[in-house]
Design a protein around this motif. Sequence first.
Motif, mmCIF file in Angstrom:
data_model
loop_
_atom_site.group_PDB
_atom_site.id
_atom_site.type_symbol
_atom_site.label_atom_id
_atom_site.label_comp_id
_atom_site.label_asym_id
_atom_site.label_seq_id
_atom_site.Cartn_x
_atom_site.Cartn_y
_atom_site.Cartn_z
ATOM 1 N N LEU A 1 25.710 22.960 49.547
ATOM 2 C CA LEU A 1 24.510 23.520 50.146
ATOM 3 C C LEU A 1 24.567 25.043 50.054
ATOM 4 C CD1 LEU A 1 21.897 23.391 51.814
ATOM 5 C CD2 LEU A 1 23.324 23.356 53.881
ATOM 6 N N GLY A 2 23.744 25.575 49.183
ATOM 7 C CA GLY A 2 23.649 27.015 49.043
ATOM 8 C C GLY A 2 22.225 27.482 49.270
ATOM 9 N N ILE A 3 22.035 28.776 49.190
ATOM 10 C CA ILE A 3 20.704 29.362 49.277
ATOM 11 C C ILE A 3 20.765 30.716 48.586
ATOM 12 C CG2 ILE A 3 21.007 30.606 51.475
ATOM 13 C CD1 ILE A 3 17.878 28.546 50.597
ATOM 14 N N GLU A 4 19.686 31.104 47.944
ATOM 15 C CA GLU A 4 19.583 32.462 47.408
ATOM 16 C C GLU A 4 18.696 33.252 48.353
ATOM 17 O OE1 GLU A 4 18.571 35.009 43.368
ATOM 18 O OE2 GLU A 4 17.737 32.989 43.570
ATOM 19 N N SER A 5 19.282 34.233 48.977
ATOM 20 C CA SER A 5 18.568 35.026 49.978
ATOM 21 C C SER A 5 18.189 36.380 49.415
ATOM 22 C CB SER A 5 19.447 35.222 51.215
ATOM 23 O OG SER A 5 18.831 36.107 52.137
ATOM 24 N N ASP A 6 16.946 36.760 49.612
ATOM 25 C CA ASP A 6 16.560 38.143 49.337
ATOM 26 C C ASP A 6 17.306 39.062 50.291
ATOM 27 O OD1 ASP A 6 14.331 38.444 47.289
ATOM 28 O OD2 ASP A 6 13.584 36.786 48.492
ATOM 29 N N PHE A 7 17.448 40.319 49.876
ATOM 30 C CA PHE A 7 18.034 41.305 50.775
ATOM 31 C C PHE A 7 17.043 42.439 50.990
ATOM 32 C CE2 PHE A 7 20.389 45.213 51.709
ATOM 33 C CZ PHE A 7 21.001 44.804 52.890
ATOM 34 N N PHE A 8 16.547 42.513 52.212
ATOM 35 C CA PHE A 8 15.676 43.595 52.645
ATOM 36 C C PHE A 8 16.359 44.258 53.843
ATOM 37 C CE2 PHE A 8 12.706 40.211 51.176
ATOM 38 C CZ PHE A 8 12.147 40.872 50.091
ATOM 39 N N PRO A 9 16.818 45.498 53.717
ATOM 40 C CA PRO A 9 17.516 46.142 54.840
ATOM 41 C C PRO A 9 16.755 46.075 56.163
ATOM 42 C CG PRO A 9 17.733 47.484 52.883
ATOM 43 C CD PRO A 9 16.771 46.377 52.529
ATOM 44 N N ALA A 10 15.437 46.225 56.108
ATOM 45 C CA ALA A 10 14.642 46.244 57.341
ATOM 46 C C ALA A 10 14.618 44.891 58.036
ATOM 47 C CB ALA A 10 13.213 46.692 57.030
ATOM 48 N N HIS A 11 14.871 43.833 57.286
ATOM 49 C CA HIS A 11 14.779 42.487 57.851
ATOM 50 C C HIS A 11 16.122 41.744 57.818
ATOM 51 C CE1 HIS A 11 10.515 43.175 57.785
ATOM 52 N NE2 HIS A 11 10.487 43.244 56.470
ATOM 53 N N ALA A 12 17.196 42.454 57.508
ATOM 54 C CA ALA A 12 18.491 41.800 57.319
ATOM 55 C C ALA A 12 18.922 41.003 58.547
ATOM 56 C CB ALA A 12 19.552 42.832 56.961
ATOM 57 N N GLU A 13 18.686 41.537 59.728
ATOM 58 C CA GLU A 13 19.144 40.843 60.931
ATOM 59 C C GLU A 13 18.336 39.571 61.183
ATOM 60 O OE1 GLU A 13 21.997 41.521 62.378
ATOM 61 O OE2 GLU A 13 22.086 43.012 60.768
ATOM 62 N N VAL A 14 17.082 39.575 60.793
ATOM 63 C CA VAL A 14 16.267 38.355 60.918
ATOM 64 C C VAL A 14 16.838 37.275 60.006
ATOM 65 C CG1 VAL A 14 13.986 37.352 60.552
ATOM 66 C CG2 VAL A 14 14.200 39.648 61.533
ATOM 67 N N TYR A 15 17.129 37.646 58.774
ATOM 68 C CA TYR A 15 17.713 36.702 57.823
ATOM 69 C C TYR A 15 19.072 36.211 58.320
ATOM 70 C CZ TYR A 15 14.274 37.358 54.075
ATOM 71 O OH TYR A 15 13.125 37.355 53.303
ATOM 72 N N ARG A 16 19.889 37.137 58.798
ATOM 73 C CA ARG A 16 21.231 36.773 59.273
ATOM 74 C C ARG A 16 21.144 35.718 60.388
ATOM 75 N NH1 ARG A 16 25.619 40.106 58.880
ATOM 76 N NH2 ARG A 16 24.275 41.964 58.830
ATOM 77 N N LYS A 17 20.235 35.931 61.318
ATOM 78 C CA LYS A 17 20.097 35.023 62.452
ATOM 79 C C LYS A 17 19.649 33.635 62.011
ATOM 80 C CE LYS A 17 17.783 34.603 66.947
ATOM 81 N NZ LYS A 17 16.845 35.268 67.913
ATOM 82 N N VAL A 18 18.673 33.575 61.108
ATOM 83 C CA VAL A 18 18.175 32.277 60.652
ATOM 84 C C VAL A 18 19.229 31.550 59.823
ATOM 85 C CG1 VAL A 18 16.447 31.112 59.230
ATOM 86 C CG2 VAL A 18 15.768 33.027 60.684
ATOM 87 N N LEU A 19 19.845 32.237 58.887
ATOM 88 C CA LEU A 19 20.806 31.594 57.997
ATOM 89 C C LEU A 19 22.038 31.090 58.740
ATOM 90 C CD1 LEU A 19 20.582 34.029 54.933
ATOM 91 C CD2 LEU A 19 19.505 31.784 55.198
ATOM 92 N N ALA A 20 22.387 31.761 59.831
ATOM 93 C CA ALA A 20 23.565 31.356 60.607
ATOM 94 C C ALA A 20 23.377 30.006 61.302
ATOM 95 C CB ALA A 20 23.894 32.426 61.642
ATOM 96 N N GLN A 21 22.155 29.516 61.357
ATOM 97 C CA GLN A 21 21.879 28.248 62.050
ATOM 98 C C GLN A 21 22.193 27.022 61.204
ATOM 99 O OE1 GLN A 21 17.859 28.232 63.730
ATOM 100 N NE2 GLN A 21 17.913 30.472 63.864
ATOM 101 N N TYR A 22 22.529 27.224 59.920
ATOM 102 C CA TYR A 22 22.697 26.097 59.006
ATOM 103 C C TYR A 22 24.073 26.130 58.337
ATOM 104 C CZ TYR A 22 17.650 25.826 59.633
ATOM 105 O OH TYR A 22 16.397 25.732 60.180
#
Length: 269
Positions: free
Chosen positions: A83-104
């Motif tokens: 189970l992988g994912i390719e995540s975009d990296f946007f500095p302004a939204h990094a913490e939003v991505y971090r929080k969501v991805l940590a749930q899986y």
Amino acid sequence: MKFDLHTHHFRCGHADGNIRDYIEAGIAAGLSVIGISDHTPYFGDPEEHPFPHIAMAKKEFANYVEEVLKLKQEYEGTIDVLLGIESDFFPAHAEVYRKVLAQYPFDYIIGSVHSVSEVSIFNKNRWKNQNKQDKIATKEAYYSLIQQSARSGMFQILGHIDAMKGNYPAFSDIPADAAIDETLRVIAENQIAIEINTSGKTKLSGGWYPSDAILERALHLGVEVTFGSDAHTPKRVADEWDDVAKRLKEIGYSEWVYFKNKQKVIVPL
């Protein structure tokens, strides 16, 4: 032992086939390990599905994870489905991505920079009115974002680190060696792998990401490598795997890696 960590499917809106199609293609190609790594939704945008031809809808994300986990169980003993994912990296939204991805329970996350100054890296029109200094600044901004992604701690792998050449081959000739070397040092310091991505053949540049010159410098600086076809159609799963392995040996690599449960697995070349 053959593996491919970068594959997509219909949910992203610009790939063909379902997840099972890619797994079956991996078996046919002789893979022991296949990673499913479709594009994350745009978590930093308030809309449910702002870019339907670029990434999946937010409501599909949990369904995606569930489907991969079910197929992982179904194919156990035949092929190791990760189970992988390719995540975009946007500095302004990094913490939003971090929080969501940590749930899986991702086996790995590929961090990819797909835009610079809010323009796609594949948009060849961006270069039309740029002089030499503008082009250098754009290339340095691209590598600054990659450095930030490496320092973020969010990723095990960084995707296609010179893909900005994809639809503008002259990108490779823009002088920015210091920025590339610093990027590779940061990647090495943070113990992140870079992928050899064979999807460059589908763009104007042809070839692989990154270039042999970058791979040679990466080896010198202690950067580990992995493999990803970046397949958007099942027939490209494991595309040019043997050629990449041969070239890495010629450059001087003796091993490459993949990730399971976010732990590095070393595979001799």
